[in-house]
Design a protein around this motif. Structure first.
Motif, PDB file in Angstrom:
ATOM      1  N   UNK A  37       0.829  -1.212   0.000  1.00 32.78           N
ATOM      2  CA  UNK A  37       0.000   0.000   0.000  1.00 32.78           C
ATOM      3  C   UNK A  37       0.863   1.261   0.000  1.00 32.78           C
ATOM      4  N   UNK A  38       0.412   2.273  -0.722  1.00 33.45           N
ATOM      5  CA  UNK A  38       1.138   3.539  -0.782  1.00 33.45           C
ATOM      6  C   UNK A  38       0.626   4.491   0.299  1.00 33.45           C
ATOM      7  N   UNK A  39       1.446   5.505   0.600  1.00 35.95           N
ATOM      8  CA  UNK A  39       1.100   6.494   1.617  1.00 35.95           C
ATOM      9  C   UNK A  39       1.324   7.891   1.056  1.00 35.95           C
ATOM     10  N   UNK A  40       0.578   8.877   1.565  1.00 38.02           N
ATOM     11  CA  UNK A  40       0.825  10.247   1.113  1.00 38.02           C
ATOM     12  C   UNK A  40       2.189  10.729   1.574  1.00 38.02           C
ATOM     13  N   UNK A  41       2.806  11.628   0.812  1.00 32.12           N
ATOM     14  CA  UNK A  41       4.116  12.152   1.206  1.00 32.12           C
ATOM     15  C   UNK A  41       4.017  12.951   2.488  1.00 32.12           C
TER      16      UNK A  41
END
Length: 235
Positions: free
Chosen positions: A146-150
């Motif tokens: 899963x990706x995350x916001x910067x």
């Protein structure tokens, strides 16, 4: 489930200026002239999907107004059209312009989401002149990557509270924004937000059906809303 009269309201086109951005998951696009168009501000299905966890989704936004109603719907499928059947964030009242981030908007466990499932979220806010503004992001569920916001932070003076059961409304069913500064705004969400959320009725939202024939599952406030705002409070 969300009912058809409600989806008809969602579909009302309004001429207004866009005053919010969906930064994560990245939106399909933002056009100031069309953001009041349901669904998705007039943007069609994108092949650019952000990987998110099957259990929760971080959602990062930015607002230009000092008072906003915010609601998040979910549609499952490869090309969802206007069938946003699940309400995963019941309407909240957000105060203060600038960055606003929910680090973990829960995905209902009973949807039995599996890795590789495609879906779309639609974030709805109230427009300055009434009605709604719409931003969509296409996603794919992944438990392994899963990706995350910067960045997942709240701007100075930003806070949020749930609506009470008696006040509950869909974000686009409003008379518009107020730009008056709120004296109760704070740098982080009030510590009492989760308490207020947990005391609100889980059946606060009305049920309706729309032109698509789909019904929207309205989760109301209850535990889900409390968890979402509780996470904001500790950022």
């Amino acid at each position: 489930m969300i009912s058809q009269a409600l989806l008809s309201l969602l579909a009302l086109p309004l001429l207004t200026s866009a005053h919010f951005e969906l930064n994560f998951p990245p939106s399909r696009g933002t056009d100031d002239e069309d953001q009041a168009t349901f669904p998705c501000g007039g943007y069609g299905q994108s092949q650019n999907r952000t990987l998110v966890s099957p259990t929760s989704i971080p959602v990062a936004m930015a607002f230009g107004h000092t008072e906003n109603l915010v609601q998040i719907l979910l549609a499952i499928g490869n090309d969802v059209g206007s069938s946003f059947n699940y309400e995963i964030l019941p309407t909240i009242s957000e105060m203060g312009p600038g960055d606003f981030c929910l680090p973990a908007v829960s995905v209902p466990a009973d949807l039995n989401i599996t890795d590789g499932t495609n879906a779309t979220i639609q974030v709805i806010t109230n427009a300055h002149t009434g009605g709604g503004l719409y931003n969509c992001a296409d996603i794919q569920f992944s438990s392994t990557a899963p990706e995350s916001p910067s960045s997942c932070t709240n701007g100075t003076g930003v806070s949020a509270i749930p609506l009470s059961a008696s006040e509950y409304t869909f974000a686009n069913e409003t008379s518009g924004h107020s730009d008056a500064e709120s004296s109760s705004a704070s740098g982080t969400t009030s510590a009492t937000a989760s308490e207020t959320a947990s005391s609100a009725s889980g059946s606060a939202a009305a049920s309706a059906t729309g032109d698509s024939g789909a019904a929207i599952v309205s989760l109301g406030w209850g535990v889900l809303g409390a968890m979402a705002l509780g996470a904001v409070a500790v950022l």
